[in-house]
Write a protein that holds these residues in place. Sequence first.
Motif, PDB file in Angstrom:
ATOM      1  N   LEU A 137       0.757  -0.940   0.178  1.00 36.89           N
ATOM      2  CA  LEU A 137       0.224  -0.173  -0.375  1.00 36.89           C
ATOM      3  C   LEU A 137       0.849   1.262  -0.128  1.00 36.89           C
ATOM      4  O   LEU A 137       1.998   0.993   0.582  1.00 36.89           O
ATOM      5  N   ALA A 138       0.512   2.556  -0.867  1.00 37.64           N
ATOM      6  CA  ALA A 138       1.569   3.526  -0.681  1.00 37.64           C
ATOM      7  C   ALA A 138       0.496   4.215  -0.849  1.00 37.64           C
ATOM      8  O   ALA A 138      -0.869   4.380  -1.669  1.00 37.64           O
ATOM      9  N   PRO A 139       0.561   5.767  -0.480  1.00 42.17           N
ATOM     10  CA  PRO A 139      -0.508   6.689  -0.249  1.00 42.17           C
ATOM     11  C   PRO A 139      -0.335   7.767  -1.978  1.00 42.17           C
ATOM     12  O   PRO A 139       0.603   7.361  -2.613  1.00 42.17           O
ATOM     13  N   SER A 140      -1.511   7.901  -2.016  1.00 42.53           N
ATOM     14  CA  SER A 140      -1.642   8.237  -4.054  1.00 42.53           C
ATOM     15  C   SER A 140      -2.313   9.184  -3.617  1.00 42.53           C
ATOM     16  O   SER A 140      -4.036   9.083  -3.453  1.00 42.53           O
ATOM     17  N   GLY A 141      -2.304  10.484  -3.877  1.00 37.37           N
ATOM     18  CA  GLY A 141      -3.869  11.356  -3.670  1.00 37.37           C
ATOM     19  C   GLY A 141      -3.936  12.158  -2.243  1.00 37.37           C
ATOM     20  O   GLY A 141      -3.267  11.522  -1.103  1.00 37.37           O
ATOM     21  N   ALA A 142      -4.683  11.378  -2.123  1.00 38.81           N
ATOM     22  CA  ALA A 142      -6.254  11.291  -1.371  1.00 38.81           C
ATOM     23  C   ALA A 142      -6.546   9.776  -0.778  1.00 38.81           C
ATOM     24  O   ALA A 142      -7.531   9.833   0.202  1.00 38.81           O
ATOM     25  N   GLY A 143      -5.992   8.297  -1.363  1.00 34.40           N
ATOM     26  CA  GLY A 143      -6.602   7.436  -1.023  1.00 34.40           C
ATOM     27  C   GLY A 143      -5.001   6.861  -1.002  1.00 34.40           C
ATOM     28  O   GLY A 143      -4.304   7.573  -0.534  1.00 34.40           O
ATOM     29  N   THR A 144      -5.767   5.486  -1.731  1.00 38.39           N
ATOM     30  CA  THR A 144      -4.006   4.710  -1.676  1.00 38.39           C
ATOM     31  C   THR A 144      -3.750   3.392  -3.002  1.00 38.39           C
ATOM     32  O   THR A 144      -4.954   3.492  -3.536  1.00 38.39           O
ATOM     33  N   LEU A 145      -3.359   3.532  -3.487  1.00 39.96           N
ATOM     34  CA  LEU A 145      -2.770   2.837  -4.149  1.00 39.96           C
ATOM     35  C   LEU A 145      -2.071   0.990  -3.856  1.00 39.96           C
ATOM     36  O   LEU A 145      -1.251   1.543  -3.068  1.00 39.96           O
ATOM     37  N   LEU A 146      -2.997   0.523  -3.896  1.00 35.62           N
ATOM     38  CA  LEU A 146      -2.801  -0.952  -3.305  1.00 35.62           C
ATOM     39  C   LEU A 146      -2.472  -1.866  -4.844  1.00 35.62           C
ATOM     40  O   LEU A 146      -2.808  -1.897  -5.780  1.00 35.62           O
ATOM     41  N   LYS A 147      -1.510  -2.148  -4.560  1.00 36.47           N
ATOM     42  CA  LYS A 147      -0.451  -3.240  -5.435  1.00 36.47           C
ATOM     43  C   LYS A 147      -0.846  -4.889  -4.219  1.00 36.47           C
ATOM     44  O   LYS A 147      -0.077  -5.364  -4.222  1.00 36.47           O
ATOM     45  N   MET A 148      -1.703  -5.316  -5.208  1.00 40.11           N
ATOM     46  CA  MET A 148      -1.153  -7.449  -4.814  1.00 40.11           C
ATOM     47  C   MET A 148      -0.878  -8.245  -5.624  1.00 40.11           C
ATOM     48  O   MET A 148      -0.726  -8.203  -7.600  1.00 40.11           O
ATOM     49  N   THR A 149      -0.020  -8.653  -5.743  1.00 41.92           N
ATOM     50  CA  THR A 149       0.829  -9.433  -6.192  1.00 41.92           C
ATOM     51  C   THR A 149       0.937 -11.398  -5.347  1.00 41.92           C
ATOM     52  O   THR A 149       0.982 -10.975  -4.339  1.00 41.92           O
ATOM     53  N   GLU A 150       0.408 -11.751  -6.339  1.00 44.91           N
ATOM     54  CA  GLU A 150       0.513 -13.634  -6.259  1.00 44.91           C
ATOM     55  C   GLU A 150       1.595 -14.397  -6.451  1.00 44.91           C
ATOM     56  O   GLU A 150       1.656 -14.009  -7.585  1.00 44.91           O
ATOM     57  N   THR A 151       2.226 -15.465  -6.205  1.00 46.82           N
ATOM     58  CA  THR A 151       2.969 -15.735  -6.398  1.00 46.82           C
ATOM     59  C   THR A 151       3.446 -17.177  -6.456  1.00 46.82           C
ATOM     60  O   THR A 151       2.800 -17.650  -5.320  1.00 46.82           O
ATOM     61  N   GLY A 152       3.947 -18.596  -7.092  1.00 44.60           N
ATOM     62  CA  GLY A 152       4.408 -19.494  -6.460  1.00 44.60           C
ATOM     63  C   GLY A 152       3.571 -20.239  -6.932  1.00 44.60           C
ATOM     64  O   GLY A 152       3.766 -21.474  -6.883  1.00 44.60           O
ATOM     65  N   PHE A 153       3.079 -20.336  -8.615  1.00 44.01           N
ATOM     66  CA  PHE A 153       2.740 -21.428  -9.396  1.00 44.01           C
ATOM     67  C   PHE A 153       3.008 -22.434  -9.523  1.00 44.01           C
ATOM     68  O   PHE A 153       2.821 -23.842  -9.426  1.00 44.01           O
ATOM     69  N   ARG A 154       4.113 -21.860 -10.271  1.00 48.05           N
ATOM     70  CA  ARG A 154       5.109 -22.980 -10.953  1.00 48.05           C
ATOM     71  C   ARG A 154       5.707 -23.505 -10.020  1.00 48.05           C
ATOM     72  O   ARG A 154       6.521 -25.083 -10.217  1.00 48.05           O
ATOM     73  N   GLU A 155       5.835 -22.920  -8.590  1.00 50.07           N
ATOM     74  CA  GLU A 155       6.948 -24.393  -7.125  1.00 50.07           C
ATOM     75  C   GLU A 155       5.862 -24.844  -7.104  1.00 50.07           C
ATOM     76  O   GLU A 155       6.557 -25.876  -6.576  1.00 50.07           O
ATOM     77  N   LEU A 156       4.883 -25.420  -7.330  1.00 56.40           N
ATOM     78  CA  LEU A 156       3.669 -25.899  -6.616  1.00 56.40           C
ATOM     79  C   LEU A 156       4.198 -27.423  -7.962  1.00 56.40           C
ATOM     80  O   LEU A 156       3.191 -28.138  -7.412  1.00 56.40           O
ATOM     81  N   GLY A 157       5.026 -26.846  -8.598  1.00 54.90           N
ATOM     82  CA  GLY A 157       5.020 -28.732  -9.989  1.00 54.90           C
ATOM     83  C   GLY A 157       3.825 -29.288  -9.810  1.00 54.90           C
ATOM     84  O   GLY A 157       3.624 -30.340 -10.418  1.00 54.90           O
ATOM     85  N   TRP A 158       2.846 -28.036 -10.800  1.00 51.37           N
ATOM     86  CA  TRP A 158       1.566 -28.866 -10.759  1.00 51.37           C
ATOM     87  C   TRP A 158       2.041 -29.193 -12.685  1.00 51.37           C
ATOM     88  O   TRP A 158       2.877 -28.789 -12.990  1.00 51.37           O
ATOM     89  N   GLU A 159       1.192 -30.280 -13.130  1.00 53.22           N
ATOM     90  CA  GLU A 159       1.482 -30.802 -14.743  1.00 53.22           C
ATOM     91  C   GLU A 159       0.524 -29.402 -15.237  1.00 53.22           C
ATOM     92  O   GLU A 159       0.354 -28.605 -14.493  1.00 53.22           O
ATOM     93  N   ALA A 160       0.946 -28.697 -16.369  1.00 49.83           N
ATOM     94  CA  ALA A 160       0.675 -28.175 -17.294  1.00 49.83           C
ATOM     95  C   ALA A 160      -0.719 -27.300 -16.950  1.00 49.83           C
ATOM     96  O   ALA A 160      -0.906 -26.041 -16.968  1.00 49.83           O
ATOM     97  N   ALA A 161      -1.405 -28.670 -17.219  1.00 46.19           N
ATOM     98  CA  ALA A 161      -2.820 -27.963 -17.658  1.00 46.19           C
ATOM     99  C   ALA A 161      -3.660 -27.899 -16.151  1.00 46.19           C
ATOM    100  O   ALA A 161      -4.342 -27.063 -15.682  1.00 46.19           O
ATOM    101  N   VAL A 162      -3.548 -28.549 -14.683  1.00 49.01           N
ATOM    102  CA  VAL A 162      -3.380 -28.116 -13.554  1.00 49.01           C
ATOM    103  C   VAL A 162      -2.948 -26.766 -13.449  1.00 49.01           C
ATOM    104  O   VAL A 162      -3.690 -25.845 -12.636  1.00 49.01           O
ATOM    105  N   LEU A 163      -1.706 -25.767 -14.148  1.00 51.99           N
ATOM    106  CA  LEU A 163      -0.810 -24.745 -13.569  1.00 51.99           C
ATOM    107  C   LEU A 163      -1.555 -23.778 -14.523  1.00 51.99           C
ATOM    108  O   LEU A 163      -2.312 -23.493 -13.424  1.00 51.99           O
ATOM    109  N   GLU A 164      -2.441 -23.794 -15.372  1.00 57.00           N
ATOM    110  CA  GLU A 164      -3.153 -23.561 -16.094  1.00 57.00           C
ATOM    111  C   GLU A 164      -3.908 -23.388 -15.614  1.00 57.00           C
ATOM    112  O   GLU A 164      -4.852 -21.470 -15.581  1.00 57.00           O
TER     113      GLU A 164
END
Length: 153
Positions: free
Chosen positions: A98-125
């Motif tokens: 979260l970062a102040p931006s004008g009178a509000g907040t810019l929220l950046k959401m990041t989700e990672t770790g999909f490849r590291e779970l070792g799923w086969e390609a169709a499950v990963l997708e």
Amino acid sequence: MELGTIEREIFIDASPEVVFEVVSSPDHLKEWWPDDASYEPAPGSTGEIVFGDRDTGGTVVAFTVLEVRPPSTFSFRWTHPADQPAAVGNSLLVTFELAPSGAGTLLKMTETGFRELGWEAAVLEHQYKDHVSGWDFYLPRLERYVAALGVRR
């Protein structure tokens, strides 16, 4: 398609302090994302979030808080087996920055770790696309929920 990282940014018309509370507190979280949440918003806390009704086949998901730095960062790992500690290779990592931006907040959401779970390609997708559509649905709910709180600064 890269299938490794999901990133979203949204502007929320409220202070970083308010937005931080809404993304880190289980009482607020369950108002815009899962149907239920139980954990302490403290590093190392474990708990769960529930989608649907746990008593009628809802999905219970393990949840481990990693980083809590008010009002700028909240991160957690989720989707790991409930009987195992969350780690790279058995869970997904979500970070809200979260970062102040004008009178509000810019929220950046990041989700990672999909490849590291070792799923086969169709499950990963499939899992990756499911999470993309999920965040595209839930993040606007976060924005609307904060607006409904009527708290700005």
